[in-house]
Design a protein around this motif. Structure first.
Motif, mmCIF file in Angstrom:
data_model
loop_
_atom_site.group_PDB
_atom_site.id
_atom_site.type_symbol
_atom_site.label_atom_id
_atom_site.label_comp_id
_atom_site.label_asym_id
_atom_site.label_seq_id
_atom_site.Cartn_x
_atom_site.Cartn_y
_atom_site.Cartn_z
ATOM 1 N N ARG A 272 0.523 -0.940 0.003
ATOM 2 C CA ARG A 272 0.086 0.243 -0.118
ATOM 3 C C ARG A 272 0.902 1.358 0.285
ATOM 4 O O ARG A 272 2.016 0.956 0.540
ATOM 5 C CB ARG A 272 -0.736 0.119 1.275
ATOM 6 C CG ARG A 272 -2.029 -1.121 1.443
ATOM 7 C CD ARG A 272 -2.538 -1.131 2.581
ATOM 8 N NE ARG A 272 -1.719 -1.031 4.290
ATOM 9 C CZ ARG A 272 -1.491 -1.000 4.805
ATOM 10 N NH1 ARG A 272 -3.162 -1.188 5.409
ATOM 11 N NH2 ARG A 272 -0.444 -1.482 5.612
ATOM 12 N N SER A 273 0.289 2.185 -0.751
ATOM 13 C CA SER A 273 1.373 3.526 -0.087
ATOM 14 C C SER A 273 0.652 3.837 1.328
ATOM 15 O O SER A 273 0.178 3.860 1.950
ATOM 16 C CB SER A 273 0.382 4.159 -1.290
ATOM 17 O OG SER A 273 -0.610 4.989 -0.491
ATOM 18 N N ARG A 274 2.044 4.438 1.060
ATOM 19 C CA ARG A 274 2.173 5.372 2.441
ATOM 20 C C ARG A 274 1.069 6.566 3.189
ATOM 21 O O ARG A 274 0.407 6.164 4.448
ATOM 22 C CB ARG A 274 4.055 6.184 2.893
ATOM 23 C CG ARG A 274 4.203 6.011 3.986
ATOM 24 C CD ARG A 274 4.895 4.955 4.069
ATOM 25 N NE ARG A 274 6.055 4.850 5.483
ATOM 26 C CZ ARG A 274 5.639 4.030 6.497
ATOM 27 N NH1 ARG A 274 5.154 2.819 6.398
ATOM 28 N NH2 ARG A 274 7.321 3.915 7.037
ATOM 29 N N LYS A 275 0.741 6.820 2.058
ATOM 30 C CA LYS A 275 -0.729 7.508 2.656
ATOM 31 C C LYS A 275 -1.863 6.880 3.525
ATOM 32 O O LYS A 275 -1.617 6.934 4.221
ATOM 33 C CB LYS A 275 -0.744 8.436 1.471
ATOM 34 C CG LYS A 275 -2.770 9.519 1.733
ATOM 35 C CD LYS A 275 -2.395 10.221 0.622
ATOM 36 C CE LYS A 275 -3.630 11.284 1.236
ATOM 37 N NZ LYS A 275 -4.125 12.281 0.223
ATOM 38 N N LYS A 276 -2.038 5.831 2.536
ATOM 39 C CA LYS A 276 -3.260 4.584 2.854
ATOM 40 C C LYS A 276 -2.774 4.630 3.672
ATOM 41 O O LYS A 276 -3.403 4.200 4.555
ATOM 42 C CB LYS A 276 -3.419 3.512 1.911
ATOM 43 C CG LYS A 276 -4.361 3.082 1.709
ATOM 44 C CD LYS A 276 -4.974 2.010 0.293
ATOM 45 C CE LYS A 276 -5.767 1.402 0.602
ATOM 46 N NZ LYS A 276 -6.733 1.089 2.252
ATOM 47 N N GLU A 277 -2.270 4.866 4.205
ATOM 48 C CA GLU A 277 -1.257 3.336 5.234
ATOM 49 C C GLU A 277 -1.066 4.628 6.285
ATOM 50 O O GLU A 277 -1.690 3.765 7.897
ATOM 51 C CB GLU A 277 0.415 2.777 5.367
ATOM 52 C CG GLU A 277 0.423 1.945 7.080
ATOM 53 C CD GLU A 277 1.937 2.090 6.314
ATOM 54 O OE1 GLU A 277 2.482 0.766 7.700
ATOM 55 O OE2 GLU A 277 2.688 1.917 5.941
#
Lengths: 192, 192
Positions: free
Chosen positions: A4-9
């Motif tokens: 997952r992208s860091r933002k989604k995390e």
DNA sequence: GTCTATAGGATGATAGAC
DNA sequence: GTCTATCATCCTATAGAC
């Protein structure tokens, strides 16, 4: 599995914490700690805490709007439409229970712009539901009671489904849907 | 009219603010300002912010426990007991809607001792309700569906009544009770 | 992309004067 | 019973090194 992208995390971790303690009781440090980084590092991926809240709430709200629009376009009976709405809520609750909690409890902490947008979406959603109920009464499918009481009874249960689902979690979604539909459509009294 | 004690006034003002913004978004300065005094002066009447929260929530919780105990002692049918519980919720919502909001949304911010006490009271309340439903099924008054679904459907609506009552406020309590009882007991479908 | 350091402000609570 | 002054801590967010 794709990472997952860091933002989604960040959004995911924050959703979980917001659900447990509420938006204002969760600090950027809490979110960062849960991810194993420092709070300052979060700002490389998001503009601020408000953006996290807006993303969580408006994403879920959009799913409800889309689902309701789909139901409204169907040419089925009001009773069947209500069944579809119950299905919609169960589906979203199962997949986004953290977002549901935040939407319910922390929408008032959105910034002015996003709060207005959220309230508009919620009002339109409720109005669609109300129209379905009124049409059902008109068509003599639904008993002629105060539409607001019917709307509120069903909607308040569906809105707080996430509270119940996490506890009794393993109950199959189809069984839950079947029982809930029956409770609302036919009531609980025997021999009526 | 007898003037309220200063402490009660703090509780009332705080209840209103907690309902609107939640416990963590309301500061002691907010409460004081609303009363026209300084935050430091509050501490002459209360030990701290936590005491305000505990007082609000445990007071309302106690009313529910007392009401449920009364219902449980009656020798009436399960259906009639459920009607009494609906009545109990409507009564408390009308008289203490701010406390209901805080109980629902901020109980997790109670200190350890009070949180445990609250959870115990809530569990006992739910268990009493569950027993009434199970007895009703056994006595063939209530349809033999999953008791948890019935319990949750009714309870989630009653718990969030305060959200609805403030909007549609002027609807008479007796009409509300009558319609709500009918929705839950007989459902919404016509000709079943 | 993460870190340290820190700014700038809000918070709950206390001490002591009046 | 209320005030002013203040403390110690926490908060969101930014700057700049690596």
């Amino acid at each position: 599995m794709k990472t997952r992208s860091r933002k989604k995390e960040i959004i995911d971790v924050a959703s979980q914490l917001f659900k447990e303690k509420g938006y204002n009781a969760v600090s950027m440090r809490d979110i960062a700690q849960e991810m194993g980084i420092k709070a300052a590092s979060l700002y490389n991926h998001i503009t601020g805490k408000q953006e996290i809240l807006s993303t969580i709430i408006l994403d879920v709200a959009q799913k409800f709007t889309n689902g309701m629009n789909k139901v409204m376009m169907e040419k089925s009976s009001s009773i069947l439409k209500i069944q579809k709405i119950i299905e919609l809520h169960i589906g979203i609750t199962i997949n986004y229970s953290e977002g549901m909690a935040t939407l319910n409890n922390d929408w008032m902490h959105l910034n002015d712009t996003d709060r207005k947008e959220f309230i508009k979406m919620r009002e339109e959603y409720e109005e669609s539901f109300r129209q379905i109920i009124k049409q059902g009464i008109k068509d003599q499918e639904i008993q002629a009671r105060h539409p607001e009481v019917i709307l509120f009874s069903i909607l308040s249960t569906l809105r707080t489904l996430y509270l119940w689902y996490q506890k009794r979690g393993k109950l199959d979604a189809n069984i839950l849907k079947k029982d809930m539909v029956e409770v609302f459509l036919n009531g609980i009294v025997k021999n009526n």
